[in-house]
Design a protein around this motif. Structure first.
Motif, PDB file in Angstrom:
ATOM      1  N   ALA A 116     -20.379  34.741  54.541  1.00 33.11           N
ATOM      2  CA  ALA A 116     -18.973  34.346  54.902  1.00 33.11           C
ATOM      3  C   ALA A 116     -18.510  34.442  56.207  1.00 33.11           C
ATOM      4  N   LEU A 117     -19.474  34.843  57.263  1.00 35.70           N
ATOM      5  CA  LEU A 117     -19.107  34.994  58.378  1.00 35.70           C
ATOM      6  C   LEU A 117     -19.330  33.900  59.376  1.00 35.70           C
ATOM      7  N   PRO A 118     -20.484  33.071  59.414  1.00 38.55           N
ATOM      8  CA  PRO A 118     -20.592  32.215  60.507  1.00 38.55           C
ATOM      9  C   PRO A 118     -19.663  31.314  60.997  1.00 38.55           C
ATOM     10  N   VAL A 119     -19.362  30.465  60.130  1.00 40.94           N
ATOM     11  CA  VAL A 119     -18.077  29.468  60.514  1.00 40.94           C
ATOM     12  C   VAL A 119     -16.789  30.163  60.883  1.00 40.94           C
ATOM     13  N   ALA A 120     -16.409  30.800  59.783  1.00 37.24           N
ATOM     14  CA  ALA A 120     -15.122  31.442  59.866  1.00 37.24           C
ATOM     15  C   ALA A 120     -15.051  32.535  60.731  1.00 37.24           C
ATOM     16  N   GLY A 121     -15.912  33.458  60.769  1.00 35.29           N
ATOM     17  CA  GLY A 121     -15.767  34.719  61.550  1.00 35.29           C
ATOM     18  C   GLY A 121     -15.941  34.167  63.018  1.00 35.29           C
ATOM     19  N   LEU A 122     -17.024  33.289  63.592  1.00 31.37           N
ATOM     20  CA  LEU A 122     -17.175  32.886  64.667  1.00 31.37           C
ATOM     21  C   LEU A 122     -16.000  32.090  65.115  1.00 31.37           C
ATOM     22  N   ALA A 123     -15.247  31.409  64.374  1.00 35.55           N
ATOM     23  CA  ALA A 123     -13.992  30.604  64.933  1.00 35.55           C
ATOM     24  C   ALA A 123     -12.995  31.513  65.108  1.00 35.55           C
ATOM     25  N   ALA A 124     -12.709  32.506  64.242  1.00 35.42           N
ATOM     26  CA  ALA A 124     -11.844  33.465  64.613  1.00 35.42           C
ATOM     27  C   ALA A 124     -11.996  34.230  65.847  1.00 35.42           C
ATOM     28  N   LEU A 125     -13.234  34.802  65.961  1.00 36.86           N
ATOM     29  CA  LEU A 125     -13.376  35.570  67.288  1.00 36.86           C
ATOM     30  C   LEU A 125     -13.360  34.814  68.396  1.00 36.86           C
ATOM     31  N   ARG A 126     -13.985  33.644  68.726  1.00 36.59           N
ATOM     32  CA  ARG A 126     -14.122  32.858  69.620  1.00 36.59           C
ATOM     33  C   ARG A 126     -12.943  32.232  70.146  1.00 36.59           C
ATOM     34  N   SER A 127     -12.118  31.836  69.080  1.00 40.97           N
ATOM     35  CA  SER A 127     -10.788  31.350  69.332  1.00 40.97           C
ATOM     36  C   SER A 127      -9.713  32.475  69.704  1.00 40.97           C
ATOM     37  N   LEU A 128      -9.808  33.387  69.584  1.00 38.04           N
ATOM     38  CA  LEU A 128      -9.023  34.419  69.960  1.00 38.04           C
ATOM     39  C   LEU A 128      -9.545  34.847  71.318  1.00 38.04           C
ATOM     40  N   ALA A 265     -18.606  44.112  59.753  1.00 43.97           N
ATOM     41  CA  ALA A 265     -18.525  43.969  58.316  1.00 43.97           C
ATOM     42  C   ALA A 265     -18.968  45.254  57.856  1.00 43.97           C
ATOM     43  N   ALA A 266     -20.199  45.471  58.144  1.00 44.62           N
ATOM     44  CA  ALA A 266     -21.324  46.489  57.478  1.00 44.62           C
ATOM     45  C   ALA A 266     -20.509  47.667  57.809  1.00 44.62           C
ATOM     46  N   GLU A 267     -19.803  48.041  58.739  1.00 44.32           N
ATOM     47  CA  GLU A 267     -19.082  49.297  58.947  1.00 44.32           C
ATOM     48  C   GLU A 267     -17.802  49.381  58.209  1.00 44.32           C
ATOM     49  N   GLY A 268     -17.300  48.232  57.610  1.00 49.98           N
ATOM     50  CA  GLY A 268     -16.054  48.196  56.895  1.00 49.98           C
ATOM     51  C   GLY A 268     -14.861  48.078  57.823  1.00 49.98           C
ATOM     52  N   ALA A 269     -15.181  47.726  58.990  1.00 47.97           N
ATOM     53  CA  ALA A 269     -14.171  47.286  59.959  1.00 47.97           C
ATOM     54  C   ALA A 269     -13.607  46.098  59.880  1.00 47.97           C
ATOM     55  N   LEU A 270     -14.384  45.171  59.282  1.00 50.15           N
ATOM     56  CA  LEU A 270     -13.934  44.062  59.017  1.00 50.15           C
ATOM     57  C   LEU A 270     -14.091  43.451  57.590  1.00 50.15           C
ATOM     58  N   GLY A 271     -12.963  43.174  56.933  1.00 52.73           N
ATOM     59  CA  GLY A 271     -13.190  43.055  55.515  1.00 52.73           C
ATOM     60  C   GLY A 271     -13.731  41.458  55.236  1.00 52.73           C
ATOM     61  N   VAL A 272     -14.486  41.316  54.078  1.00 57.39           N
ATOM     62  CA  VAL A 272     -14.840  40.016  53.838  1.00 57.39           C
ATOM     63  C   VAL A 272     -14.367  39.654  52.469  1.00 57.39           C
ATOM     64  N   GLU A 273     -13.488  38.577  52.273  1.00 57.29           N
ATOM     65  CA  GLU A 273     -12.792  38.481  50.966  1.00 57.29           C
ATOM     66  C   GLU A 273     -13.465  37.285  50.514  1.00 57.29           C
ATOM     67  N   ILE A 274     -13.985  37.391  49.228  1.00 59.05           N
ATOM     68  CA  ILE A 274     -14.655  36.210  48.713  1.00 59.05           C
ATOM     69  C   ILE A 274     -13.491  35.937  47.507  1.00 59.05           C
TER      70      ILE A 274
END
Length: 311
Positions: A116-128, A265-274
């Motif tokens: 769930a992370l590549p497109v959505a997570g990278l877009a969020a991280l890099r746009s911010l 995400a592995a640390e639980g610091a970034l929730g992944v909602e499916i």
């Protein structure tokens, strides 16, 4: 040999069908990944109908699985490594992936979450990042109930910003306060104070309203356009104190940023909602749910491999 894949077919339901395609042939700087999960993005649906991905080509950008052939030049992860990748043609049983387009998946993080992370997570991280995120910023995230939106809310809150999440209905706002949103609004109703950053996933009239709420020196990052409506700016709306509207796209090597996201995400610091998960045979169902905005978070496809490759 050949592999099964979801390819573009304008005559098929959702403009996509399962088909046999040639076995991928990795170049020296690529690994071969046997895919177990793929993530469906709103942009994939548009790609299938717009012609950006041509008829007969494999669709998709998000894939997760296991490396079954290491890169010929000695770079990248070893055979047997679990990885997640941002790569064209991701919706296939096996894909060749540039070593700069993937990251190892840490222990404790399921592949169904990592994908769930590549497109959505990278877009969020890099746009911010591009917008100049900081602890003193007021950040507006439109379309905050979707994949990019939910990650953007969490990452902005983690950076200490005041986060305003805009959604289309009360139901779609559920869980966003717990994710870090200081305010959850229906549309932009009730938002009167200027904001410093806008991560816009909606486009159309709401983009115009968000632009009007942007403080001098602020930045709108145009990440998506789920409304499908034109944005018509009134006369002189773009004349005045300096502020910016920037088009956004993920470019270049993503391995380092993808590694950051997987670790969080592995640390639980970034929730992944499916919000939807099922076999890729049910692609049409997933596509309809995503277009109908019945999914909160991400839609994950389970790829049923028809063959087992040597590891």
């Amino acid at each position: 040999m050949s592999v099964r894949a979801l390819v573009v077919d304008p005559a098929a339901a959702a403009a996509v069908r399962l088909a046999e395609v040639p076995d991928p042939a990795p170049e020296p700087g690529q690994v071969l990944v046997e895919v177990s999960h793929a993530s469906l993005n709103y942009g994939d649906l548009n790609d299938a109908r717009s012609g950006r991905v041509p008829e007969g080509a494999v669709l998709g950008s998000d894939a997760a699985g296991v490396v079954v052939q290491a890169a010929g030049d000695g770079t990248g992860p070893a055979v047997g490594t679990r990885v997640v990748a941002l790569t064209a043609g991701a919706f296939a049983e096996c894909v060749a992936v540039d070593v700069g387009a993937l990251a190892k998946v840490p222990k404790g993080l399921r592949l169904a979450q990592a994908v769930a992370l590549p497109v959505a997570g990278l877009a969020a991280l890099r746009s911010l990042r591009a917008a100049g995120l900081g602890p003193d910023k007021r950040v507006l995230v439109t379309g905050a109930s979707g994949g990019v939106g939910r990650f953007a809310v969490q990452l902005a809150a983690r950076a200490g910003a005041h986060v305003i999440a805009s959604v289309g209905s009360t139901a779609r706002g559920e869980g966003l306060a717990e994710a870090g949103a200081d305010e959850v609004l229906i549309g932009l109703k009730g938002l009167e104070r200027p904001v410093d950053v806008v991560i816009d996933n909606v486009g159309g009239p709401q983009l115009v309203l968000a632009w009007g709420l942007l403080a001098p020196g602020g930045s709108v990052q145009s990440v998506g356009w789920t409304s499908g409506q034109p944005a018509v700016f009134p006369p002189y709306a773009t004349v005045g104190p300096a502020k910016s509207l920037t088009s956004f796209v993920i470019e270049g090597d993503v391995s380092a940023d993808l590694a950051v996201l997987t670790e969080l995400a592995a640390e639980g610091a970034l929730g992944v909602e499916i919000g939807w998960k099922g076999s890729w045979d049910r692609f049409e169902e997933a596509a309809e749910a995503l277009r109908g905005r019945r999914i909160y978070g991400k839609a994950v496809l389970e790829v049923a491999s028809g063959q087992t490759r040597p590891r």
